[in-house]
Scaffold this motif. Structure first.
Motif, PDB file in Angstrom:
ATOM      1  N   MET A   1       0.842  -1.170   0.000  1.00  0.00           N
ATOM      2  CA  MET A   1       0.000   0.000   0.000  1.00  0.00           C
ATOM      3  C   MET A   1       0.892   1.238   0.000  1.00  0.00           C
ATOM      4  SD  MET A   1      -2.780   1.188   2.869  1.00  0.00           S
ATOM      5  CE  MET A   1      -4.113   0.229   2.193  1.00  0.00           C
ATOM      6  N   ARG A   2       0.514   2.224  -0.797  1.00  0.00           N
ATOM      7  CA  ARG A   2       1.202   3.516  -0.825  1.00  0.00           C
ATOM      8  C   ARG A   2       0.199   4.589  -0.450  1.00  0.00           C
ATOM      9  NH1 ARG A   2       2.654   4.460  -6.227  1.00  0.00           N
ATOM     10  NH2 ARG A   2       3.732   6.312  -5.550  1.00  0.00           N
ATOM     11  N   ILE A   3       0.584   5.413   0.524  1.00  0.00           N
ATOM     12  CA  ILE A   3      -0.299   6.472   1.015  1.00  0.00           C
ATOM     13  C   ILE A   3       0.423   7.806   0.875  1.00  0.00           C
ATOM     14  CG2 ILE A   3      -1.618   7.329   2.981  1.00  0.00           C
ATOM     15  CD1 ILE A   3      -1.603   4.446   4.058  1.00  0.00           C
ATOM     16  N   TRP A   4      -0.276   8.770   0.297  1.00  0.00           N
ATOM     17  CA  TRP A   4       0.293  10.094   0.067  1.00  0.00           C
ATOM     18  C   TRP A   4      -0.268  11.069   1.084  1.00  0.00           C
ATOM     19  CZ3 TRP A   4      -1.049  13.543  -4.732  1.00  0.00           C
ATOM     20  CH2 TRP A   4      -0.140  14.605  -4.814  1.00  0.00           C
ATOM     21  N   PHE A   5       0.612  11.766   1.755  1.00  0.00           N
ATOM     22  CA  PHE A   5       0.240  12.800   2.719  1.00  0.00           C
ATOM     23  C   PHE A   5       0.627  14.151   2.130  1.00  0.00           C
ATOM     24  CE2 PHE A   5       0.807   8.994   5.165  1.00  0.00           C
ATOM     25  CZ  PHE A   5      -0.202   9.043   6.119  1.00  0.00           C
ATOM     26  N   LYS A   6      -0.341  15.061   2.045  1.00  0.00           N
ATOM     27  CA  LYS A   6      -0.088  16.403   1.525  1.00  0.00           C
ATOM     28  C   LYS A   6      -0.429  17.417   2.611  1.00  0.00           C
ATOM     29  CE  LYS A   6      -2.831  15.467  -1.947  1.00  0.00           C
ATOM     30  NZ  LYS A   6      -3.690  15.546  -3.113  1.00  0.00           N
ATOM     31  N   PHE A   7       0.454  18.377   2.787  1.00  0.00           N
ATOM     32  CA  PHE A   7       0.217  19.469   3.715  1.00  0.00           C
ATOM     33  C   PHE A   7      -0.049  20.714   2.881  1.00  0.00           C
ATOM     34  CE2 PHE A   7       2.762  16.342   5.847  1.00  0.00           C
ATOM     35  CZ  PHE A   7       2.129  16.226   7.076  1.00  0.00           C
ATOM     36  N   VAL A   8      -1.224  21.317   3.057  1.00  0.00           N
ATOM     37  CA  VAL A   8      -1.670  22.399   2.191  1.00  0.00           C
ATOM     38  C   VAL A   8      -1.887  23.680   3.002  1.00  0.00           C
ATOM     39  CG1 VAL A   8      -3.477  23.143   0.585  1.00  0.00           C
ATOM     40  CG2 VAL A   8      -2.753  20.739   0.630  1.00  0.00           C
ATOM     41  N   GLN A   9      -1.366  24.783   2.475  1.00  0.00           N
ATOM     42  CA  GLN A   9      -1.539  26.111   3.061  1.00  0.00           C
ATOM     43  C   GLN A   9      -1.871  27.068   1.933  1.00  0.00           C
ATOM     44  OE1 GLN A   9      -1.219  27.049   6.393  1.00  0.00           O
ATOM     45  NE2 GLN A   9      -1.826  29.094   5.795  1.00  0.00           N
TER      46      GLN A   9
END
Length: 88
Positions: A1-9
């Motif tokens: 499994m590949r999980i993408w975490f994005k931090f958005v501002q």
């Protein structure tokens, strides 16, 4: 499994990270372990899963955690978690 975490501002991705877990753990354990890992790496408290997060994640394979999901103050608008690749 590949999980993408994005931090958005301000509608811009300010940081992102992909966690891979191809262990024999369950899907749920992989997701929670990945969140633990990303929170440790970025020195964040673990987000609280609200009912809306659970439903969105079940439906779309992704959800957003904003300031309402964190006990501590965050320096971004939201963290998005998205499954890129499932184990089959």
């Amino acid at each position: 499994m590949r999980i993408w975490f994005k931090f958005v501002q301000n509608a811009r991705i300010i940081d992102s990270e992909t966690i891979e877990d191809f262990s024999e753990e369950t899907r749920t354990h992989k997701i929670f372990n990945s969140i633990d890992e990303i929170c440790y790496k970025f020195d964040l408290s673990k987000p609280i899963w609200l009912n809306s997060n659970i439903e969105e994640f079940k439906r779309r394979g992704k959800t957003r955690f904003n300031k309402d999901n964190f006990v501590d103050e965050i320096e971004f608008d939201f963290m998005e978690v998205e499954i890129l690749e499932e184990d089959y």
